[in-house]
Design a protein around this motif. Sequence first.
Motif, mmCIF file in Angstrom:
data_model
loop_
_atom_site.group_PDB
_atom_site.id
_atom_site.type_symbol
_atom_site.label_atom_id
_atom_site.label_comp_id
_atom_site.label_asym_id
_atom_site.label_seq_id
_atom_site.Cartn_x
_atom_site.Cartn_y
_atom_site.Cartn_z
ATOM 1 N N SER A 15 0.831 -1.197 0.000
ATOM 2 C CA SER A 15 0.000 0.000 0.000
ATOM 3 C C SER A 15 0.869 1.252 0.000
ATOM 4 O O SER A 15 2.031 1.221 0.377
ATOM 5 C CB SER A 15 -0.925 -0.008 1.220
ATOM 6 N N ASN A 17 0.807 3.801 1.884
ATOM 7 C CA ASN A 17 1.184 4.349 3.183
ATOM 8 C C ASN A 17 2.237 3.518 3.905
ATOM 9 O O ASN A 17 2.666 3.883 4.987
ATOM 10 C CB ASN A 17 -0.049 4.472 4.072
ATOM 11 N N THR A 18 2.620 2.413 3.330
ATOM 12 C CA THR A 18 3.592 1.538 3.985
ATOM 13 C C THR A 18 5.006 1.992 3.645
ATOM 14 O O THR A 18 5.312 2.308 2.492
ATOM 15 C CB THR A 18 3.395 0.087 3.540
ATOM 16 N N THR A 35 8.390 6.790 13.601
ATOM 17 C CA THR A 35 8.090 7.572 12.397
ATOM 18 C C THR A 35 8.996 8.785 12.236
ATOM 19 O O THR A 35 8.982 9.451 11.202
ATOM 20 C CB THR A 35 6.629 8.048 12.443
ATOM 21 N N CYS A 78 3.811 0.500 9.058
ATOM 22 C CA CYS A 78 2.496 0.782 8.510
ATOM 23 C C CYS A 78 1.804 1.780 9.442
ATOM 24 O O CYS A 78 1.177 1.375 10.433
ATOM 25 C CB CYS A 78 1.657 -0.487 8.375
ATOM 26 N N PRO A 79 1.882 3.051 9.195
ATOM 27 C CA PRO A 79 1.356 4.032 10.148
ATOM 28 C C PRO A 79 -0.150 3.964 10.341
ATOM 29 O O PRO A 79 -0.651 4.109 11.460
ATOM 30 C CB PRO A 79 1.778 5.372 9.526
ATOM 31 N N GLN A 80 -0.947 3.735 9.278
ATOM 32 C CA GLN A 80 -2.397 3.776 9.391
ATOM 33 C C GLN A 80 -2.980 2.451 9.857
ATOM 34 O O GLN A 80 -3.857 2.417 10.720
ATOM 35 C CB GLN A 80 -3.002 4.182 8.044
ATOM 36 N N SER A 81 -2.522 1.350 9.333
ATOM 37 C CA SER A 81 -3.065 0.034 9.714
ATOM 38 C C SER A 81 -1.900 -0.914 9.971
ATOM 39 O O SER A 81 -1.312 -1.454 9.036
ATOM 40 C CB SER A 81 -3.959 -0.513 8.600
#
Length: 367
Positions: A15, A17-18, A35, A78-81
């Motif tokens: 993805s 965002n990864t 992060t 993976c910040p979001q999921s």
Amino acid sequence: MTPNRHWARIESMISNNTLVMVCVNAASPFLLFNTSLNCTTAFFQGYSLSLSTSSRKAKLIIPYPETDNWYLSLQLVCPQSPEECEKAKVLIETTLYLVPCLDDCGPYGQCILLRRHGYLYAGCSCKAGWRGWSCTDNSTAQSTAQQRMATLLLTLSNLMFLAPITLSVYRCLLVEASIYAYTMFFSTPGEAVLCILNYDTLQYCDFLGSGVSIWVTILCMARLKAALKYVLLLLGTLVFAMSLQLDRRGAWNMMGPCLFAFVIMVTMWVYRCGHRRHCYPTSWQRWVFYLLPGISMAALAITIYTSMMTSDNYYYTHSIWHMLLAGSAAFLLPPRDKHVEPWACSQKFTCHYQICKNHREELYTVT
């Protein structure tokens, strides 16, 4: 140590965002990722990289890496999921290699080996105002017109040496003429000379010829005996060669031997003044029209060399140094001896055979 280049490439579909976070550290690996991309450990500041689907390649250049164990730390973030990181599979390809100079210093530099304080290392020697690890920073680079003007100044200023060369041959000073010709040749930054020698060797010969030219001019003014003069000339040349190898731009490395030759000249002049009971040189025209202009030009040349010559104005100040050095040599060379004819040296090289006769009477004894 030589510069170290490391680059990584990601080859997978994940993805947007990864992220793949990379840390390169010496002495100890980096274990705690976040992060902020901070790769600092207790022993080393670290170097950070990041890979994603939008940026599949990353390059890291470490100039002169220290001697130690180096560690490469990788982490999939993976910040979001965070669940996506458990299912994702990422293939990372890394390449690590050492090079003496980055990109071979490019078209405006030369990769050279340097030895300083017992350390041997490689580096780029940039030209025409270019800077940077690989001579790619053009913030202070010279334009093409400026480079042509600098080359023209350095080349035309050397033509001033034709005057002392001609005077030396006219007065039968062939050793002095050969040294001035040597200086003029190696001070010329022409393409023909650069094809034979590299720039560093050419610059060394330029400084050596300039120093020996001053040395031989002062010794010639001292009017020493031929044997003593040539011994001092040889010893002075060896001292110049050693001192310029230690520090090419050191003021005292150039002026120390010249001051010693000046002391020899003054000593000989004082001796002649006491021996002849009048001032030496005897003619006031010699002092006014030759010695004083020559000494003034030499003093100005020494001032420029010791206090005004920098890397920014090198082409202009060095050109003025060439002209003043050649001009002072032409004024300070002593006049020819009265018993020596003009151009007498060229008359000695005949191109025909000469039969010699012995007019002495032969005496024979009959026993």
